[in-house]
Design a protein around this motif. Structure first.
Motif, PDB file in Angstrom:
ATOM      1  N   MET A 188     -17.388 -40.216 -53.269  1.00 13.69           N
ATOM      2  CA  MET A 188     -17.328 -39.456 -52.049  1.00 13.69           C
ATOM      3  C   MET A 188     -18.035 -38.126 -52.275  1.00 13.69           C
ATOM      4  O   MET A 188     -17.755 -37.414 -53.215  1.00 13.69           O
ATOM      5  N   GLY A 189     -18.960 -37.795 -51.402  1.00 12.61           N
ATOM      6  CA  GLY A 189     -19.655 -36.521 -51.481  1.00 12.61           C
ATOM      7  C   GLY A 189     -19.106 -35.547 -50.458  1.00 12.61           C
ATOM      8  O   GLY A 189     -18.682 -35.939 -49.374  1.00 12.61           O
ATOM      9  N   ILE A 190     -19.085 -34.298 -50.822  1.00 13.72           N
ATOM     10  CA  ILE A 190     -18.594 -33.261 -49.926  1.00 13.72           C
ATOM     11  C   ILE A 190     -19.658 -32.176 -49.819  1.00 13.72           C
ATOM     12  O   ILE A 190     -20.245 -31.773 -50.822  1.00 13.72           O
ATOM     13  N   THR A 191     -19.890 -31.707 -48.607  1.00 12.79           N
ATOM     14  CA  THR A 191     -20.776 -30.570 -48.373  1.00 12.79           C
ATOM     15  C   THR A 191     -19.967 -29.498 -47.666  1.00 12.79           C
ATOM     16  O   THR A 191     -19.259 -29.775 -46.709  1.00 12.79           O
ATOM     17  N   VAL A 192     -20.078 -28.269 -48.160  1.00 11.71           N
ATOM     18  CA  VAL A 192     -19.396 -27.140 -47.539  1.00 11.71           C
ATOM     19  C   VAL A 192     -20.466 -26.128 -47.153  1.00 11.71           C
ATOM     20  O   VAL A 192     -21.378 -25.848 -47.934  1.00 11.71           O
ATOM     21  N   ALA A 193     -20.366 -25.608 -45.935  1.00 14.07           N
ATOM     22  CA  ALA A 193     -21.357 -24.649 -45.450  1.00 14.07           C
ATOM     23  C   ALA A 193     -20.669 -23.532 -44.689  1.00 14.07           C
ATOM     24  O   ALA A 193     -19.538 -23.668 -44.222  1.00 14.07           O
ATOM     25  N   SER A 194     -21.386 -22.418 -44.561  1.00 14.64           N
ATOM     26  CA  SER A 194     -20.952 -21.294 -43.746  1.00 14.64           C
ATOM     27  C   SER A 194     -22.199 -20.769 -43.054  1.00 14.64           C
ATOM     28  O   SER A 194     -23.088 -20.227 -43.710  1.00 14.64           O
ATOM     29  N   GLY A 195     -22.279 -20.979 -41.741  1.00 16.77           N
ATOM     30  CA  GLY A 195     -23.499 -20.616 -41.017  1.00 16.77           C
ATOM     31  C   GLY A 195     -24.663 -21.381 -41.606  1.00 16.77           C
ATOM     32  O   GLY A 195     -24.548 -22.581 -41.878  1.00 16.77           O
ATOM     33  N   PRO A 196     -25.776 -20.707 -41.886  1.00 19.19           N
ATOM     34  CA  PRO A 196     -26.940 -21.404 -42.438  1.00 19.19           C
ATOM     35  C   PRO A 196     -26.849 -21.658 -43.945  1.00 19.19           C
ATOM     36  O   PRO A 196     -27.677 -22.351 -44.510  1.00 19.19           O
TER      37      PRO A 196
END
Length: 127
Positions: free
Chosen positions: A1-9
């Motif tokens: 399982m892959g996870i991506t975390v972002a905040s705005g750009p």
């Protein structure tokens, strides 16, 4: 399982909470997207009335000496700190340092971000 975390750009490329060992400096080594060693050092200076971060940069190394980061409510970056750039990406870091009790060990919370230069209107540093 892959996870991506972002905040705005910005994409969060790493983050964590670490505690120094027996009062020693803390070293974070990045290999992607920039090749850089981040060093956190800690000093207490009674002659200085407030906190300060003294930054020294060397080839592929940045040393942040955190002066008077001695409180348990934390001190750190007020806005993202520029770390480096590689191709279309720039890398930033946020950090906060806590010292609990009388220990020489500090606990550091950090977040590393990568963001496309075009997404934040970045101009190359060499211009």
């Amino acid at each position: 399982m892959g996870i991506t975390v972002a905040s705005g750009p910005a994409r969060i490329i790493d983050g964590g909470m670490v505690t120094c060992f027996m009062g020693n400096d803390l070293t974070i080594t990045l290999t992607q997207p920039v090749d850089l060693v981040l060093e956190f050092a800690f000093e207490t200076n009674d002659a200085q009335p407030d906190v300060a971060v003294n930054v020294a940069t060397f080839e592929n190394r940045m040393r942040l000496t955190c002066v008077n980061f001695d409180k348990d409510d934390g001190r750190g970056s007020a806005e993202p700190v520029f770390i480096g750039e590689s191709g279309p990406l720039i890398v930033f870091m946020h950090f906060r340092v806590f010292r609990f009790g009388r220990t020489d060990d500090r606990t550091v919370h950090y977040t590393l971000y990568s963001v496309l230069k075009d997404d934040v209107g970045w101009s190359p540093l060499n211009d």
